[in-house]
Design a protein around this motif. Structure first.
Motif, PDB file in Angstrom:
ATOM      1  N   ALA A 158      13.066  36.422  49.733  1.00 38.87           N
ATOM      2  CA  ALA A 158      13.451  37.327  48.641  1.00 38.87           C
ATOM      3  C   ALA A 158      12.567  37.096  47.415  1.00 38.87           C
ATOM      4  O   ALA A 158      12.138  38.053  46.757  1.00 38.87           O
ATOM      5  N   SER A 159      12.257  35.846  47.114  1.00 39.83           N
ATOM      6  CA  SER A 159      11.382  35.533  45.971  1.00 39.83           C
ATOM      7  C   SER A 159       9.954  35.995  46.240  1.00 39.83           C
ATOM      8  O   SER A 159       9.266  36.479  45.338  1.00 39.83           O
ATOM      9  N   ILE A 160       9.519  35.860  47.487  1.00 40.96           N
ATOM     10  CA  ILE A 160       8.178  36.308  47.859  1.00 40.96           C
ATOM     11  C   ILE A 160       8.087  37.827  47.725  1.00 40.96           C
ATOM     12  O   ILE A 160       7.119  38.354  47.175  1.00 40.96           O
ATOM     13  N   ARG A 161       9.103  38.525  48.208  1.00 40.27           N
ATOM     14  CA  ARG A 161       9.126  39.988  48.110  1.00 40.27           C
ATOM     15  C   ARG A 161       9.094  40.417  46.646  1.00 40.27           C
ATOM     16  O   ARG A 161       8.351  41.326  46.256  1.00 40.27           O
ATOM     17  N   ASP A 162       9.886  39.760  45.793  1.00 45.91           N
ATOM     18  CA  ASP A 162       9.904  40.090  44.372  1.00 45.91           C
ATOM     19  C   ASP A 162       8.531  39.857  43.740  1.00 45.91           C
ATOM     20  O   ASP A 162       8.080  40.644  42.911  1.00 45.91           O
ATOM     21  N   ALA A 163       7.869  38.776  44.148  1.00 46.95           N
ATOM     22  CA  ALA A 163       6.535  38.477  43.612  1.00 46.95           C
ATOM     23  C   ALA A 163       5.531  39.546  44.035  1.00 46.95           C
ATOM     24  O   ALA A 163       4.740  40.025  43.216  1.00 46.95           O
ATOM     25  N   LEU A 164       5.573  39.944  45.293  1.00 50.11           N
ATOM     26  CA  LEU A 164       4.651  40.977  45.774  1.00 50.11           C
ATOM     27  C   LEU A 164       4.924  42.315  45.099  1.00 50.11           C
ATOM     28  O   LEU A 164       3.997  43.084  44.840  1.00 50.11           O
ATOM     29  N   ALA A 165       6.177  42.585  44.784  1.00 48.77           N
ATOM     30  CA  ALA A 165       6.535  43.846  44.129  1.00 48.77           C
ATOM     31  C   ALA A 165       5.984  43.908  42.707  1.00 48.77           C
ATOM     32  O   ALA A 165       5.818  45.000  42.164  1.00 48.77           O
ATOM     33  N   GLN A 166       5.700  42.761  42.100  1.00 48.38           N
ATOM     34  CA  GLN A 166       5.156  42.726  40.735  1.00 48.38           C
ATOM     35  C   GLN A 166       3.683  43.119  40.687  1.00 48.38           C
ATOM     36  O   GLN A 166       3.157  43.439  39.629  1.00 48.38           O
ATOM     37  N   LEU A 167       3.011  43.082  41.838  1.00 48.12           N
ATOM     38  CA  LEU A 167       1.589  43.400  41.856  1.00 48.12           C
ATOM     39  C   LEU A 167       1.387  44.898  41.649  1.00 48.12           C
ATOM     40  O   LEU A 167       2.121  45.704  42.212  1.00 48.12           O
ATOM     41  N   PRO A 168       0.414  45.273  40.857  1.00 53.48           N
ATOM     42  CA  PRO A 168       0.217  46.694  40.583  1.00 53.48           C
ATOM     43  C   PRO A 168      -0.143  47.476  41.844  1.00 53.48           C
ATOM     44  O   PRO A 168      -0.960  47.028  42.646  1.00 53.48           O
ATOM     45  N   GLU A 169       0.511  48.616  42.013  1.00 55.70           N
ATOM     46  CA  GLU A 169       0.254  49.541  43.113  1.00 55.70           C
ATOM     47  C   GLU A 169       0.317  48.885  44.481  1.00 55.70           C
ATOM     48  O   GLU A 169      -0.387  49.274  45.403  1.00 55.70           O
TER      49      GLU A 169
END
Length: 157
Positions: free
Chosen positions: A80-91
């Motif tokens: 879940a933390s990894i997914r949240d981190a990847l979601a922060q990346l632009p586009e």
């Protein structure tokens, strides 16, 4: 005549002209099981497109995303933390070295907390093995931070 894939150090090489990978190719190149890749996709960590025959196709950058996910998992970061981190990346772009440095720094406090918690559990494990009772009244393993235990005992609480 079929063309055999080339390998480098036992890892199948994908020709540069191939822009999309099958799930098998992604698995072979990343070292992640096909089932893990499917799981990562259901969790929103990687994406694929479907062919007219309903087969998954991944862009080459999925290799880096899978490597990022697996590295983060190896150090104990929850998906879940990894997914949240990847979601922060632009586009939805693929993480780079600077992204890893920034995100790993933000995960450091969480890891430090877990390391301290594991140290406390390890220390209490020795006590528990010594008494062998697993007492709900005072066992730090089976009843950590027991607030009610100071007033009453028993499993009903």
């Amino acid at each position: 005549m079929s063309v055999r894939p080339t390998t480098l150090g036992g890892v199948p090489q994908i020709p540069e002209k191939v822009h999309e990978l099958t799930v098998g190719q992604l698995s072979a190149r990343s070292g992640a099981a096909v089932s893990a890749l499917h799981f990562y996709e259901t969790k929103g960590l990687i994406t694929s497109r479907r062919t007219s025959g309903n087969q998954r196709r991944y862009t080459r950058d999925a290799l880096r995303r899978v490597a990022f996910v697996r590295a983060a998992q190896r150090v104990g970061i929850p998906l879940a933390s990894i997914r949240d981190a990847l979601a922060q990346l632009p586009e939805g772009r693929t993480p780079n070295r600077a992204d890893w440095a920034r995100l790993s720094e933000s995960w450091r406090a969480e890891l430090d907390h877990r390391i301290a918690q594991l140290g406390r559990l390890r220390d209490h494990l020795t006590d528990c093995i010594g008494c062998g009772c697993l007492s709900l009244e005072n066992c730090a393993l089976s009843n950590p931070d027991d607030v009610f235990g100071e007033r009453l005992t028993g499993s009903r609480l």
